[in-house]
Write a protein that holds these residues in place. Structure first.
Motif, mmCIF file in Angstrom:
data_model
loop_
_atom_site.group_PDB
_atom_site.id
_atom_site.type_symbol
_atom_site.label_atom_id
_atom_site.label_comp_id
_atom_site.label_asym_id
_atom_site.label_seq_id
_atom_site.Cartn_x
_atom_site.Cartn_y
_atom_site.Cartn_z
ATOM 1 N N LEU A 129 -4.859 22.328 2.201
ATOM 2 C CA LEU A 129 -5.562 21.002 1.920
ATOM 3 C C LEU A 129 -6.976 20.997 2.075
ATOM 4 N N GLU A 130 -7.755 20.529 1.022
ATOM 5 C CA GLU A 130 -9.222 20.267 0.923
ATOM 6 C C GLU A 130 -9.287 18.874 1.552
ATOM 7 N N ARG A 131 -10.035 18.789 2.436
ATOM 8 C CA ARG A 131 -10.478 17.164 3.011
ATOM 9 C C ARG A 131 -11.555 16.681 2.308
ATOM 10 N N ALA A 132 -11.228 15.569 2.069
ATOM 11 C CA ALA A 132 -12.593 14.594 1.283
ATOM 12 C C ALA A 132 -13.849 14.543 2.338
ATOM 13 N N ARG A 133 -15.000 14.551 1.836
ATOM 14 C CA ARG A 133 -16.147 14.542 2.585
ATOM 15 C C ARG A 133 -16.243 13.087 2.930
ATOM 16 N N ARG A 134 -16.859 13.120 4.441
ATOM 17 C CA ARG A 134 -17.017 11.708 4.791
ATOM 18 C C ARG A 134 -18.548 11.474 4.361
ATOM 19 N N PRO A 135 -18.900 10.144 4.054
ATOM 20 C CA PRO A 135 -20.267 9.601 3.764
ATOM 21 C C PRO A 135 -21.167 10.170 4.638
ATOM 22 N N ALA A 193 0.863 -0.997 0.004
ATOM 23 C CA ALA A 193 -0.006 -0.049 0.071
ATOM 24 C C ALA A 193 0.958 1.245 0.002
ATOM 25 N N ILE A 194 1.958 1.251 0.738
ATOM 26 C CA ILE A 194 2.655 2.437 0.900
ATOM 27 C C ILE A 194 3.424 2.600 -0.370
ATOM 28 N N VAL A 195 3.947 1.787 -0.963
ATOM 29 C CA VAL A 195 4.790 1.762 -2.489
ATOM 30 C C VAL A 195 3.692 2.385 -3.297
ATOM 31 N N HIS A 196 2.498 1.736 -3.507
ATOM 32 C CA HIS A 196 1.355 1.823 -4.320
ATOM 33 C C HIS A 196 1.411 3.592 -4.411
ATOM 34 N N TRP A 197 0.908 4.322 -3.079
ATOM 35 C CA TRP A 197 0.843 5.513 -2.876
ATOM 36 C C TRP A 197 1.935 6.454 -3.423
ATOM 37 N N ILE A 198 3.091 5.959 -3.066
ATOM 38 C CA ILE A 198 4.214 6.712 -3.360
ATOM 39 C C ILE A 198 4.589 6.805 -4.822
ATOM 40 N N ARG A 199 4.215 5.771 -5.566
ATOM 41 C CA ARG A 199 4.425 5.827 -6.953
ATOM 42 C C ARG A 199 3.328 6.601 -7.653
ATOM 43 N N GLN A 200 1.996 6.658 -6.973
ATOM 44 C CA GLN A 200 0.854 7.357 -7.506
ATOM 45 C C GLN A 200 1.242 8.977 -7.430
ATOM 46 N N PHE A 201 1.933 9.246 -6.139
ATOM 47 C CA PHE A 201 2.384 10.634 -6.072
ATOM 48 C C PHE A 201 3.555 10.918 -6.981
ATOM 49 N N GLU A 259 3.158 20.451 -3.433
ATOM 50 C CA GLU A 259 2.830 19.278 -4.220
ATOM 51 C C GLU A 259 2.253 18.159 -3.411
ATOM 52 N N VAL A 260 2.446 18.131 -2.078
ATOM 53 C CA VAL A 260 1.715 17.037 -1.267
ATOM 54 C C VAL A 260 0.343 17.526 -1.567
ATOM 55 N N THR A 261 0.029 18.866 -1.085
ATOM 56 C CA THR A 261 -1.457 19.468 -1.024
ATOM 57 C C THR A 261 -1.964 19.280 -2.413
ATOM 58 N N ALA A 262 -1.187 19.509 -3.514
ATOM 59 C CA ALA A 262 -2.058 19.273 -4.792
ATOM 60 C C ALA A 262 -2.414 17.913 -5.417
ATOM 61 N N PHE A 263 -1.438 17.119 -4.793
ATOM 62 C CA PHE A 263 -1.797 15.562 -4.763
ATOM 63 C C PHE A 263 -3.004 15.087 -3.988
ATOM 64 N N LEU A 264 -2.929 15.597 -2.840
ATOM 65 C CA LEU A 264 -4.179 15.142 -1.941
ATOM 66 C C LEU A 264 -5.347 16.018 -2.538
ATOM 67 N N ASN A 265 -5.447 17.215 -2.663
ATOM 68 C CA ASN A 265 -6.392 17.832 -3.343
ATOM 69 C C ASN A 265 -7.122 17.031 -4.516
ATOM 70 N N GLU A 266 -6.135 16.704 -5.341
ATOM 71 C CA GLU A 266 -6.484 15.948 -6.730
ATOM 72 C C GLU A 266 -7.440 14.595 -6.308
ATOM 73 N N VAL A 279 -10.901 16.189 -4.599
ATOM 74 C CA VAL A 279 -11.642 16.858 -5.601
ATOM 75 C C VAL A 279 -12.202 16.362 -6.931
ATOM 76 N N ALA A 280 -11.069 16.129 -7.540
ATOM 77 C CA ALA A 280 -11.213 15.535 -9.142
ATOM 78 C C ALA A 280 -11.414 14.039 -9.100
ATOM 79 N N ARG A 281 -10.813 13.099 -7.966
ATOM 80 C CA ARG A 281 -11.108 11.766 -8.100
ATOM 81 C C ARG A 281 -12.124 11.444 -7.273
ATOM 82 N N ARG A 282 -12.386 12.336 -6.402
ATOM 83 C CA ARG A 282 -13.733 12.096 -5.317
ATOM 84 C C ARG A 282 -13.571 10.849 -4.550
ATOM 85 N N THR A 283 -12.203 10.592 -4.206
ATOM 86 C CA THR A 283 -11.889 9.524 -3.206
ATOM 87 C C THR A 283 -12.588 9.667 -1.856
#
Length: 169
Positions: A91-97, A23-31, A47-54, A57-61
């Motif tokens: 940093l924009e936080r993803a919304r909880r369901p 899981a850690i390697v996956h996220w680092i590669r995505q970053f 750059e960290v903030t841009a990735f987490l906001n993506e 916001v955009a991927r709606r994770t």
């Protein structure tokens, strides 16, 4: 990649599980991919903030997904690169369901189990009846089953601990 090897070495030094390492390697590669192959030591809070906001916001994770990615990046900078990340102000936080997840009724669960074919059905019944995690159920050996006590000994489960679990009828 040298950074991935350094991450793997750190994870193994800390005795994390293989799934955690994946899981850690996956996220680092995505970053790294998100920033077109730029190396993490050359990046900072922006750059960290841009990735987490993506992600949010955009991927709606889900919020838990964004939190996992955040924790991985903090791990990378603190434990592997030995760098301090400044506060992530934008940093924009993803919304909880807003709704609770639905749970299958007893009848729906039994219907689902009836449609499974062996040996997948046995695994499904173990997951349902004993509360085992998937990898725990898949790694059970004959000597781990105690029919007299009606229990299963889970070896090296989550957190690398051994624990007993109920053996359902």
């Amino acid at each position: 990649m040298a950074i991935i090897e350094a991450v793997r070495a750190t994870i193994r030094r800390l005795h994390c599980s293989q799934r955690t390492e994946e899981a850690i390697v996956h996220w680092i590669r995505q970053f790294i991919r998100f920033h077109s192959g730029k190396h993490p030591p050359q990046m900072g809070a922006e750059e960290v903030t841009a990735f987490l906001n993506e992600l949010a916001v955009a991927r709606r994770t889900a919020a838990s997904t964004q939190n996992q990615a955040l924790c991985v990046l903090l791990f990378l900078y603190k434990w592997v690169l030995d760098l301090q990340i400044p506060r992530l102000e934008a940093l924009e936080r993803a919304r909880r369901p807003e709704h609770l997840p639905s749970v299958l009724s007893r009848h729906e669960t039994l219907t689902l189990l009836e449609h499974l074919v062996p040996p997948v059905r046995l695994i499904g019944e173990l997951l349902y009846g004993s509360g085992l995690r998937l990898l725990e159920a898949l790694s059970i050996r004959v000597q781990d089953v105690d029919l007299d006590r009606r229990q299963i000994m889970v070896r090296r489960g989550k957190g690398q601990h051994d624990r007993p679990a109920l053996l359902p009828a």
